[in-house]
Design a protein around this motif. Structure first.
Motif, PDB file in Angstrom:
ATOM      1  N   HIS A  76      -6.286  10.602 -29.284  1.00  0.00           N
ATOM      2  CA  HIS A  76      -7.768  10.699 -29.316  1.00  0.00           C
ATOM      3  C   HIS A  76      -8.209  12.096 -29.757  1.00  0.00           C
ATOM      4  O   HIS A  76      -9.105  12.241 -30.586  1.00  0.00           O
ATOM      5  N   HIS A  77      -7.577  13.131 -29.216  1.00  0.00           N
ATOM      6  CA  HIS A  77      -7.953  14.504 -29.599  1.00  0.00           C
ATOM      7  C   HIS A  77      -7.532  14.806 -31.030  1.00  0.00           C
ATOM      8  O   HIS A  77      -8.277  15.414 -31.783  1.00  0.00           O
ATOM      9  N   LYS A  78      -6.321  14.379 -31.390  1.00  0.00           N
ATOM     10  CA  LYS A  78      -5.773  14.773 -32.686  1.00  0.00           C
ATOM     11  C   LYS A  78      -6.505  14.077 -33.842  1.00  0.00           C
ATOM     12  O   LYS A  78      -6.671  14.661 -34.911  1.00  0.00           O
ATOM     13  N   ASP A 105      -2.236   8.027 -25.514  1.00  0.00           N
ATOM     14  CA  ASP A 105      -3.505   7.620 -26.129  1.00  0.00           C
ATOM     15  C   ASP A 105      -4.499   8.772 -26.161  1.00  0.00           C
ATOM     16  O   ASP A 105      -5.305   8.900 -27.090  1.00  0.00           O
ATOM     17  N   HIS A 106      -4.454   9.634 -25.141  1.00  0.00           N
ATOM     18  CA  HIS A 106      -5.422  10.725 -25.085  1.00  0.00           C
ATOM     19  C   HIS A 106      -5.092  11.819 -26.110  1.00  0.00           C
ATOM     20  O   HIS A 106      -5.995  12.391 -26.725  1.00  0.00           O
ATOM     21  N   ARG A 107      -3.819  12.080 -26.311  1.00  0.00           N
ATOM     22  CA  ARG A 107      -3.459  13.071 -27.332  1.00  0.00           C
ATOM     23  C   ARG A 107      -3.877  12.581 -28.710  1.00  0.00           C
ATOM     24  O   ARG A 107      -4.380  13.356 -29.541  1.00  0.00           O
ATOM     25  N   ALA A 150      -3.410  12.915 -15.052  1.00  0.00           N
ATOM     26  CA  ALA A 150      -3.193  12.381 -16.413  1.00  0.00           C
ATOM     27  C   ALA A 150      -3.855  13.258 -17.473  1.00  0.00           C
ATOM     28  O   ALA A 150      -3.291  13.473 -18.544  1.00  0.00           O
ATOM     29  N   HIS A 151      -5.052  13.787 -17.165  1.00  0.00           N
ATOM     30  CA  HIS A 151      -5.775  14.520 -18.196  1.00  0.00           C
ATOM     31  C   HIS A 151      -5.313  15.976 -18.331  1.00  0.00           C
ATOM     32  O   HIS A 151      -4.627  16.340 -19.279  1.00  0.00           O
ATOM     33  N   ARG A 152      -5.674  16.807 -17.326  1.00  0.00           N
ATOM     34  CA  ARG A 152      -5.467  18.259 -17.533  1.00  0.00           C
ATOM     35  C   ARG A 152      -3.998  18.674 -17.453  1.00  0.00           C
ATOM     36  O   ARG A 152      -3.582  19.617 -18.121  1.00  0.00           O
ATOM     37  N   SER A 194      -1.731  15.286 -20.168  1.00  0.00           N
ATOM     38  CA  SER A 194      -2.140  15.157 -21.581  1.00  0.00           C
ATOM     39  C   SER A 194      -2.177  16.517 -22.261  1.00  0.00           C
ATOM     40  O   SER A 194      -1.778  16.661 -23.409  1.00  0.00           O
ATOM     41  N   HIS A 195      -2.702  17.526 -21.532  1.00  0.00           N
ATOM     42  CA  HIS A 195      -2.967  18.818 -22.191  1.00  0.00           C
ATOM     43  C   HIS A 195      -2.046  19.951 -21.738  1.00  0.00           C
ATOM     44  O   HIS A 195      -2.088  21.030 -22.335  1.00  0.00           O
ATOM     45  N   ARG A 196      -1.255  19.724 -20.681  1.00  0.00           N
ATOM     46  CA  ARG A 196      -0.372  20.791 -20.187  1.00  0.00           C
ATOM     47  C   ARG A 196      -1.141  22.093 -19.995  1.00  0.00           C
ATOM     48  O   ARG A 196      -0.677  23.178 -20.368  1.00  0.00           O
ATOM     49  N   TYR A 246     -17.035  21.540 -25.210  1.00  0.00           N
ATOM     50  CA  TYR A 246     -16.112  22.636 -24.887  1.00  0.00           C
ATOM     51  C   TYR A 246     -14.675  22.115 -24.903  1.00  0.00           C
ATOM     52  O   TYR A 246     -13.781  22.729 -25.481  1.00  0.00           O
ATOM     53  N   HIS A 247     -14.475  20.966 -24.250  1.00  0.00           N
ATOM     54  CA  HIS A 247     -13.110  20.465 -24.093  1.00  0.00           C
ATOM     55  C   HIS A 247     -12.452  20.132 -25.433  1.00  0.00           C
ATOM     56  O   HIS A 247     -11.274  20.424 -25.645  1.00  0.00           O
ATOM     57  N   HIS A 248     -13.209  19.513 -26.360  1.00  0.00           N
ATOM     58  CA  HIS A 248     -12.595  19.208 -27.661  1.00  0.00           C
ATOM     59  C   HIS A 248     -12.413  20.481 -28.486  1.00  0.00           C
ATOM     60  O   HIS A 248     -11.565  20.527 -29.371  1.00  0.00           O
TER      61      HIS A 248
HETATM   62 ZN    ZN Z   1      -8.721  15.753 -23.183  1.00  0.00          ZN
END
Ligand code: ZN
Ligand code: ST9
Ligand code: ZN
Length: 333
Positions: free
Chosen positions: A134-136, A130-132, A93-95, A98-100, A274-276
């Motif tokens: 969250h980042h945006k 929801d995760h995208r 779901a995450h890497r 959500s982030h491709r 780092y991730h954000h």
């Molecule tokens: Zn993320």
């Protein structure tokens, strides 16, 4: 200025575009969003969730009590279930979704979707949407688990109340075409409830009961309930603790932090500053396999020919960014 502001493009000069060459940018922080002025909408509790979440955690406490009476092989099975369901979230779901940040073959995507159902954290489509958002829109009204609303809200409270309208409004504008086009994602969404019953509860319970004669009580409360609650809390700590406690070596202007404890429990997902800063890096860290089981797993999948096209930020770009916007803590670490 958030996320380094105008200088960001310069820092990312080694990347093909702001999205790191993935063809998507909807997980990059959007500085143009402003929270609406005036009073905030009233908090609306969802009592069904409050009751179920409380019961689930009471069940996990009972599971902790039962550990002393369980067979060692049942505990080992519980640990394996933890790893599988955690990978369904971290590598899946995450890497991936959500982030491709890398590409996965059909067999790997099927494996990750099944493992993701074992983690029962909403289906992949909803999780990634929801995760995208969250980042945006990090740390604003449009962030589902906005950490400026406190530790409890960002940890679990956000799942116990109705969402802020801006989360839904902004989420509806995201480009989710890649998720809609992925048959594995849409199939998991279609059969989500059934897949959760089977993978999160029945499968972890039935294996110890059938194969080594563990009691049904231990089989249910340890590899199913306790393991589920541990994976949930390890995940939620990324939203709460890793948005509050730790250093900010890459960008001192944002809240997400490097949190070693969270990194350990969440298979490499606590390098959150780092991730954000670089959401498209498949490793979510500059340190490879260090405390990062998920990165080792993705690398193994590449070795086996099941994954490819890992996105990685260059050392020069990382150093430039640290120097420009970091808090200086990398020099002492
Ligand atoms: Zn993320
Ligand atoms: C869980 C999720 O635990 C955990 C996610 C954590 C993420 C962590 C990220 C950290 C980084 C990664 C690290 C991984 C580490 C892993 C470590 C492992 C060891 N955009 O939702 P509703 C629409 S889940 C666009 O009901 P309410 C929606 O489609 C646990 N649209 O909102 C719907 O439309 P329609 C189990 C959106 O009513 C409508 O709005 N689950 C968006 O406010 C209503 O949607 C639970 O505990 C969006 N973003 O309710 C609770 N959002 O009607 C499950 C919504 O047309 N959730 N929409 O279909 C709920 O019960 C509810 O969502 C609610 C809010 C009560 C929370
Ligand atoms: Zn975050």
């Amino acid at each position: 200025m958030r996320n380094g502001g105008a200088g960001m493009e310069k820092a990312l000069s080694n990347q093909e575009d702001l999205g790191g060459g993935r063809g998507m940018t909807d997980d990059i922080f959007d500085e143009s969003y402003c929270e609406k002025k005036g009073p905030k909408p009233a908090r609306r509790y969802v009592w069904r969730n409050i009751i179920l979440m409380s019961l689930l955690h009471l069940g996990a406490l009972y599971g902790l009590w039962l550990i002393r009476a369980a067979k060692p092989v049942t505990l080992a099975w519980g640990f394996l279930c933890f790893l599988l369901s955690a990978l369904g979230v971290t590598a899946g779901a995450h890497r991936l979704w959500s982030h491709r940040s890398y590409k996965a073959s059909l067999p790997l995507r099927i494996f990750l979707a099944i493992a993701n159902s074992m983690a029962f954290q909403n289906d992949i489509y909803e999780w990634a949407r929801d995760h995208r958002v969250h980042h945006k829109f990090s740390e604003t009204d449009a962030d589902p688990h906005n950490a400026t609303r406190g530790f409890f809200f960002s940890h679990v409270g956000w799942l116990l109340v109705r969402k802020h309208p801006d989360v839904i409004e902004k989420g509806q504008k995201l480009d989710l075409a890649d998720l809609k086009a992925d048959k594995v994602v849409m199939c998991q969404r279609r059969f989500y409830k059934l897949s959760v019953v089977v993978m999160c509860f029945l499968f972890p319970t039935l294996v110890p009961w059938c194969f080594w004669g563990e009691s049904l009580r231990n089989s249910f409360f340890l590899p199913a309930i306790l393991r589920y609650v541990l994976v949930l809390n390890a995940t939620w700590l990324v939203n709460s603790a890793a948005h509050m406690f730790g250093n900010r070596p890459y960008d001192r202007n944002i809240n997400p932090r490097e949190n070693r404890l969270v990194t350990f429990g969440a298979l490499g997902e606590g390098f959150h500053n780092y991730h954000h800063t670089f959401p498209y890096d498949y490793s979510t860290s500059e340190f490879g396999w260090h405390y990062n089981f998920t990165t080792a797993f993705i690398d193994l999948m590449c070795l086996l020919g099941l994954a490819s096209d890992r996105k990685k930020v260059s050392k020069e770009t990382i150093l430039a960014r640290k120097t420009r916007t970091g808090d200086g803590s990398h020099k002492s670490g």
